[in-house]
Design a protein around this motif. Structure first.
Motif, mmCIF file in Angstrom:
data_model
loop_
_atom_site.group_PDB
_atom_site.id
_atom_site.type_symbol
_atom_site.label_atom_id
_atom_site.label_comp_id
_atom_site.label_asym_id
_atom_site.label_seq_id
_atom_site.Cartn_x
_atom_site.Cartn_y
_atom_site.Cartn_z
ATOM 1 N N ALA A 55 49.538 101.552 -46.732
ATOM 2 C CA ALA A 55 50.630 102.620 -45.872
ATOM 3 C C ALA A 55 50.726 103.790 -46.578
ATOM 4 N N PRO A 56 50.773 105.085 -46.051
ATOM 5 C CA PRO A 56 51.011 106.117 -46.974
ATOM 6 C C PRO A 56 52.510 106.354 -47.442
ATOM 7 N N TYR A 57 52.674 107.149 -48.186
ATOM 8 C CA TYR A 57 54.056 107.403 -48.729
ATOM 9 C C TYR A 57 54.662 108.452 -47.813
ATOM 10 N N ALA A 58 53.948 109.299 -47.406
ATOM 11 C CA ALA A 58 54.419 110.360 -46.330
ATOM 12 C C ALA A 58 53.673 109.718 -45.048
ATOM 13 N N ILE A 59 54.594 109.384 -44.200
ATOM 14 C CA ILE A 59 54.282 108.891 -42.769
ATOM 15 C C ILE A 59 53.888 110.041 -41.871
ATOM 16 N N THR A 60 52.537 110.183 -41.454
ATOM 17 C CA THR A 60 51.954 110.962 -40.595
ATOM 18 C C THR A 60 52.242 110.716 -39.279
ATOM 19 N N GLU A 61 52.000 111.645 -38.425
ATOM 20 C CA GLU A 61 51.750 111.296 -36.897
ATOM 21 C C GLU A 61 50.729 110.358 -36.647
ATOM 22 N N GLU A 62 49.599 110.599 -37.300
ATOM 23 C CA GLU A 62 48.213 109.900 -37.192
ATOM 24 C C GLU A 62 48.907 108.398 -37.538
ATOM 25 N N PHE A 63 49.245 108.109 -38.642
ATOM 26 C CA PHE A 63 49.755 106.731 -39.014
ATOM 27 C C PHE A 63 50.700 105.971 -38.110
ATOM 28 N N LEU A 64 51.631 106.876 -37.663
ATOM 29 C CA LEU A 64 52.637 106.487 -36.560
ATOM 30 C C LEU A 64 51.710 106.024 -35.318
ATOM 31 N N ASN A 65 50.853 106.740 -34.707
ATOM 32 C CA ASN A 65 49.889 106.323 -33.666
ATOM 33 C C ASN A 65 49.162 105.050 -34.063
ATOM 34 N N HIS A 66 48.696 104.831 -35.220
ATOM 35 C CA HIS A 66 48.025 103.851 -35.910
ATOM 36 C C HIS A 66 49.002 102.434 -35.492
ATOM 37 N N LEU A 67 50.350 102.631 -36.237
ATOM 38 C CA LEU A 67 51.128 101.698 -36.002
ATOM 39 C C LEU A 67 51.656 101.244 -34.618
ATOM 40 N N PHE A 68 52.062 102.423 -33.632
ATOM 41 C CA PHE A 68 52.292 101.996 -32.299
ATOM 42 C C PHE A 68 51.065 101.147 -31.685
ATOM 43 N N TYR A 69 49.886 101.676 -31.899
ATOM 44 C CA TYR A 69 48.947 101.176 -30.690
ATOM 45 C C TYR A 69 48.244 99.848 -31.239
ATOM 46 N N GLU A 70 47.964 99.872 -32.980
ATOM 47 C CA GLU A 70 47.488 98.992 -33.544
ATOM 48 C C GLU A 70 48.374 97.554 -33.671
ATOM 49 N N TYR A 71 49.544 97.907 -33.939
ATOM 50 C CA TYR A 71 50.528 96.695 -34.015
ATOM 51 C C TYR A 71 51.791 96.710 -33.333
ATOM 52 N N ASN A 72 51.618 97.596 -32.195
ATOM 53 C CA ASN A 72 52.784 97.796 -31.226
ATOM 54 C C ASN A 72 54.236 97.705 -31.594
ATOM 55 N N ILE A 73 54.597 98.255 -32.852
ATOM 56 C CA ILE A 73 55.693 98.408 -33.189
ATOM 57 C C ILE A 73 56.826 99.023 -32.624
ATOM 58 N N ASP A 74 58.000 98.831 -32.628
ATOM 59 C CA ASP A 74 59.035 99.194 -32.090
ATOM 60 C C ASP A 74 60.110 100.102 -32.975
ATOM 61 N N TYR A 75 60.058 99.913 -34.163
ATOM 62 C CA TYR A 75 60.831 100.501 -35.119
ATOM 63 C C TYR A 75 60.128 100.809 -36.585
ATOM 64 N N VAL A 76 60.398 101.889 -37.311
ATOM 65 C CA VAL A 76 59.953 102.155 -38.669
ATOM 66 C C VAL A 76 61.314 102.081 -39.447
ATOM 67 N N ILE A 77 61.225 101.139 -40.182
ATOM 68 C CA ILE A 77 62.498 101.003 -41.158
ATOM 69 C C ILE A 77 62.228 101.108 -42.729
ATOM 70 N N HIS A 78 63.057 101.882 -43.573
ATOM 71 C CA HIS A 78 62.911 102.081 -44.797
ATOM 72 C C HIS A 78 64.450 101.715 -45.331
ATOM 73 N N GLY A 79 64.339 101.461 -46.641
ATOM 74 C CA GLY A 79 65.485 101.104 -47.377
ATOM 75 C C GLY A 79 66.311 102.729 -47.298
ATOM 76 N N ASP A 80 67.511 102.325 -47.991
ATOM 77 C CA ASP A 80 68.607 103.462 -48.385
ATOM 78 C C ASP A 80 68.134 104.386 -49.111
ATOM 79 N N ASP A 81 66.997 104.084 -49.914
ATOM 80 C CA ASP A 81 66.865 105.230 -51.091
ATOM 81 C C ASP A 81 66.290 106.330 -50.291
ATOM 82 N N PRO A 82 66.407 107.699 -50.879
ATOM 83 C CA PRO A 82 65.621 108.620 -50.672
ATOM 84 C C PRO A 82 64.315 108.760 -50.355
ATOM 85 N N CYS A 83 63.525 109.306 -49.479
ATOM 86 C CA CYS A 83 62.189 109.116 -49.467
ATOM 87 C C CYS A 83 61.616 110.551 -49.207
ATOM 88 N N LEU A 84 61.693 111.349 -50.592
ATOM 89 C CA LEU A 84 61.185 112.618 -50.646
ATOM 90 C C LEU A 84 59.834 112.638 -51.233
#
Length: 99
Positions: A55-84
């Motif tokens: 998984a990349p630290y910076a989520i790209t549109e390409e990786f999101l598409n991979h998640l949507f089509y390869e894993y059929n995900i509904d949500y992307v969730i991250h903890g409450d710490d800032p991800c900058l």
């Protein structure tokens, strides 16, 4: 770990993404646990069904598409710490843009 338990409650399966030690170091500094240690912990959690180890630290549109089509995900969730990124931009901007 609480974030993973809460994430599992939102669906039928939980796919957890782990970021490499190198990407964590480049974006946040040294990690507390190594990738091997994090993988050992996460893979053993009863509510985690699958782990993505590239998984990349910076989520790209390409990786999101991979998640949507390869894993059929509904949500992307991250903890409450800032991800900058080092330049101060939001590493999850593409996720937020996708809704």
């Amino acid at each position: 770990m609480v974030a993973l338990l809460q994430a599992k409650a939102l669906g039928d399966e939980l796919v957890a993404g782990l970021v490499s030690d190198e990407e964590i170091f480049a974006n946040k500094g040294p990690s507390i646990l190594s990738m091997e240690e994090r993988l050992t912990l996460v893979i053993e959690l009863k509510w985690v069904d699958e782990v993505i180890t590239d998984a990349p630290y910076a989520i790209t549109e390409e990786f999101l598409n991979h998640l949507f089509y390869e894993y059929n995900i509904d949500y992307v969730i991250h903890g409450d710490d800032p991800c900058l990124l080092p330049d101060g931009t939001d590493a999850y901007a593409a996720v937020k843009k996708a809704g």
